[in-house]
Design an enzyme around this catalytic site. Sequence first.
Site, short mmCIF file in Angstrom:
data_model
loop_
_atom_site.label_atom_id
_atom_site.label_comp_id
_atom_site.label_asym_id
_atom_site.label_seq_id
_atom_site.Cartn_x
_atom_site.Cartn_y
_atom_site.Cartn_z
N LYS A 41 44.88 31.94 59.27
CA LYS A 41 44.95 33.35 59.65
C LYS A 41 44.51 34.22 58.48
O LYS A 41 44.42 33.76 57.35
CB LYS A 41 46.38 33.71 60.07
CG LYS A 41 47.42 33.50 58.98
CD LYS A 41 48.83 33.65 59.55
CE LYS A 41 49.89 33.44 58.50
NZ LYS A 41 51.26 33.45 59.08
N ARG A 137 61.51 38.31 65.70
CA ARG A 137 60.14 38.77 65.49
C ARG A 137 59.35 38.45 66.75
O ARG A 137 59.50 39.15 67.73
CB ARG A 137 59.58 38.03 64.27
CG ARG A 137 58.78 38.83 63.32
CD ARG A 137 58.40 38.06 62.06
NE ARG A 137 57.77 36.76 62.33
CZ ARG A 137 57.08 36.05 61.43
NH1 ARG A 137 56.94 36.51 60.21
NH2 ARG A 137 56.53 34.90 61.75
N TYR A 266 43.52 58.39 35.23
CA TYR A 266 44.29 59.50 35.82
C TYR A 266 45.66 59.64 35.17
O TYR A 266 46.37 58.66 34.97
CB TYR A 266 44.48 59.25 37.32
CG TYR A 266 43.21 59.35 38.13
CD1 TYR A 266 42.49 60.56 38.18
CD2 TYR A 266 42.74 58.26 38.85
CE1 TYR A 266 41.32 60.65 38.93
CE2 TYR A 266 41.58 58.35 39.61
CZ TYR A 266 40.88 59.55 39.64
OH TYR A 266 39.73 59.63 40.39
N MET A 314 40.75 53.37 42.36
CA MET A 314 40.35 52.70 43.60
C MET A 314 39.26 51.66 43.35
O MET A 314 39.27 50.58 43.93
CB MET A 314 39.84 53.73 44.61
CG MET A 314 39.45 53.12 45.95
SD MET A 314 38.74 54.31 47.09
CE MET A 314 40.15 55.39 47.40
#
Length: 392
Positions: A41, A137, A266, A314
């Site tokens: 998966k 679940r 930043y 990013m």
Amino acid sequence: MPNTAPATSTTAELIVHDDAVRANTAWFADRTAGRLMAVLKADAFGHGSVAHSVLAAGATSIGVTSVAEALRVRADGVDVPVLSWLNPVDADFASALSADVDLAVSSIELLNAVSRAAAQTGRRARVHLHVDLGMSRDGAPQDTWSALCTAAALLERLGTVRVVGVMGHMSCADRPDDPQNVREGLLFANAVRTARRRGLSGFVTHLAATAATITGVGSGHGLHRIGAGLFGIDPSSTSDALMPTLSLTAPVVSSRTVLAGAGIGYGHDHVVDRTTNLALLPLGYADGLPRAASERAEVHVRGRRRPVVGRFSMDMVVVDTGDDRLHHGETVTVFGRGTAGEPTVADWARWAGTIEHEIVTGIGSRVARVHRSVPDSTDARNASSRKDHARA
Ligand SMILES: *Cc1c(COP(=O)(O)O)cnc(C)c1O
């Protein structure tokens, strides 16, 4: 192989060590006597196309979540059983059945939807009934199980479905001494008995994933569904038999020398306290470098660890390389197998306060996957490589 000049590259690469994936798969195939469903998966835990490697190493079927994932496995040319276990009631079951995909169902609504698709396509659906053992679940709640089995037995007689499996999933198998494991084992045995009493037979039972298989708490069943372990991850932290399967490398985009007092990135979370050299890497949190690892993470270059400094952006991060001014294009190892002192996926998980699964599945789509079948060395020039698809 001579290794005098520093390795260079032009793009970030996620190197998939197919040899390690095969070795890990063979270890589980041996431990499970071949009853091994490889769980591929999430793009095979971020590894891309490895179905043929795991099948060559002893896996006998493939498990994924959605029908879309199953169809991608089929498109990869896989002809062993493929099981899809997580779908909404309006999923494209007709396409799944046309591609010979087995389906797990956890409710009568799902069972009926699959049965309708079977009638439409003229194919008998191969179904695994999924019972919830306490995760709350996606299995059938305990109080619905008996009715689900009855409905499945009826549809078997009508000819639209064939129940080929009964499955459960354990919640606490990474803690082998947890009493919940005993409870879930008993609930599963009960669920299997109920299925037989409702008229079902000839199905395979499966309960264990990686942790339960390594610790032995989910043994005694016909299949083991192994995902993380194929990719070197042991959620129980009890085995050292598994090999890391990924290396992430990036070229230096540029470097510069800065003076004491320079702020980085930043917010100036990091201010250098001496004259030093900085190297810029073209990988950021969009590529899967977890921002939570800011001010903790390290990378490996020229044979040593160097700190990543400042808040992760990013698209890029900055490395403090001390007295070394790196060349443009020089290859930096973000993580690797750990054999040469480089950080591992486990280190990155620790730095980010998360689990290895989240690191390996989080590597972004603009990082090229490069499959390597020869052991050793993260140097792209040293081994024959196969580039998947440029995922731009
Ligand atoms: C992901 C998953 C697995 C595989 O678990 P690992 O711990 O990765 O081996 C098995 N079964 C189900 C239902 C899953 O969702």
